[in-house]
Design an enzyme around this catalytic site. Structure first.
Site, short mmCIF file in Angstrom:
data_model
loop_
_atom_site.label_atom_id
_atom_site.label_comp_id
_atom_site.label_asym_id
_atom_site.label_seq_id
_atom_site.Cartn_x
_atom_site.Cartn_y
_atom_site.Cartn_z
N THR A 161 0.81 -1.21 0.00
CA THR A 161 0.00 0.00 0.00
C THR A 161 0.85 1.26 0.00
OG1 THR A 161 -1.49 1.30 1.39
CG2 THR A 161 -0.14 -0.30 2.53
N TYR A 172 -1.64 0.09 9.83
CA TYR A 172 -1.91 -0.60 8.56
C TYR A 172 -0.66 -0.49 7.69
CZ TYR A 172 -3.70 -1.26 3.84
OH TYR A 172 -3.87 -1.67 2.55
#
Ligand code: UDP
Length: 327
Positions: A117, A141
């Site tokens: 990501t 995350y």
């Protein structure tokens, strides 16, 4: 046909990947714990229910299918939740991936395509985010995904597991045939939330932060169509099949849209009113995340032809009107 183990194959991106793998002559084996995925989304190959934290279950699945490669989508991926519950993210994402990678090596499966990501880059004011940029994740995350990238480097050095890592920017849209699409309960992502407002499933959209240092004060993100994104995964798989070395690729278009611009585009495409209210910033959000590289286009021959905001909203809207999955 070659089997590809698709972790998170019942989820949003994984289910689209299964469809495109099937169209490219592979058998996608969807492995999913159904925590956030849907069995109804598994339509293009076998389903194996299981959790990445269960190493025995993983070994059984590798033994049963002898996958030619792994596509690893399964992860928790909500920025706000990851700030509140870092342990959940490190356990699920990092330990789960460690089990998967060790099981793959034990089964002599040494090709893996990994979903990372742009959240691994974090907030870097004015810096062009290419694949060589430093990584300063602003939330758990992002840090859990960065840790898995490092794990993959170590396992390649020790065990010859080659990987292609894709750092996604914001994924949007749906299968244009609306066989699969984005469906989360609870929903947290911007475009489906706006569509929920249109359908009266929620009263309004809260814009998280209007005082960012951006032209209209709201966060800017680089949106990419899920079908373009999964096409890149098939190209990444072929890259590994051709014997190329491990490589990292950003998947974004290089164009950013603010939250307000996204709301305006959904209003335009659907021709419906959207009630919005302004709220505080969401923890862990960065002002601007836009891809600064076209490496995937140059080296993989990727063509993100469907990633106009208009097309992403139109395909998401078509899918949304079907009402999602029931199980
Ligand atoms: N966003 C918002 N209101 C919402 C949900 C999201 O303003 O109810 C914003 C969020 O702050 C971010 C952008 O929309 O700037 C995209 O958020 P999303 O959760 O879809 O994806 P993320 O960027 O977290 O991967």
């Amino acid at each position: 046909m070659k089997n590809i183990l698709v972790t998170g194959g019942a989820g949003y991106i994984g289910s689209h990947a299964c469809k495109v793998l099937r169209e490219n002559g592979y058998t996608p084996v969807a492995f999913d714990n159904l925590a956030t995925g849907w069995q109804d989304a598994v339509r293009f190959g076998p389903f194996e229910h299981g959790d990445l934290c269960d190493r025995d279950r993983l070994d059984q699945v590798f033994e049963r299918y002898h996958p030619h490669a792994v596509m690893h989508f399964a992860a928790l991926s909500q920025v706000g939740e990851s700030v509140e519950k870092p342990g959940l993210y490190w356990r699920n994402n990092v330990l789960g991936s460690l089990n998967l990678i060790e099981a793959a090596v034990a089964a002599d499966c040494r090709k893996l395509v990994f979903s990372s990501t742009c959240a691994t880059y974090g907030d870097q004011d004015g810096v062009v985010l290419d694949e060589d940029s430093s990584q300063y994740p602003a939330n758990s995350y992002g840090s859990s995904k960065r840790a898995i990238e490092e794990m993959l480097r170590d396992f390649e050095a020790a065990h010859g597991l080659r990987s292609v890592t894709f750092r996604y920017f914001n994924v949007a849209g749906a299968d244009p045939e609306a066989e699969v699409g984005e469906f989360h309960r609870p929903e947290t992502h911007l475009i489906p939330l706006i569509l929920d407002v249109i359908e009266g499933k929620r009263a309004d959209l809260t814009i998280f932060g209007t005082d960012y240092d951006t032209p209209d004060g709201t966060c800017i993100r680089d949106y990419v169509h899920v079908m373009d994104l999964v096409d890149a995964h098939v190209l990444g798989l072929k890259w590994l099949e051709d014997g190329n070395p491990s490589r990292v690729f950003n998947l974004g278009t290089g164009h950013g849209f603010s939250v307000r611009e996204v709301v305006d585009e959904v209003r335009r495409v659907t021709n419906k009113a959207i009630a919005c209210k302004e709220g505080p910033r969401r923890d862990g959000d960065c002002a601007k995340l836009v891809s600064g590289s076209d490496r995937a286009i140059r080296e993989l021959g990727w063509r993100p032809d469907r990633s106009s905001l208009e097309r992403m909203v139109a395909d998401a809207w078509k899918w949304h009107q079907k009402g999602g999955y029931s199980s």
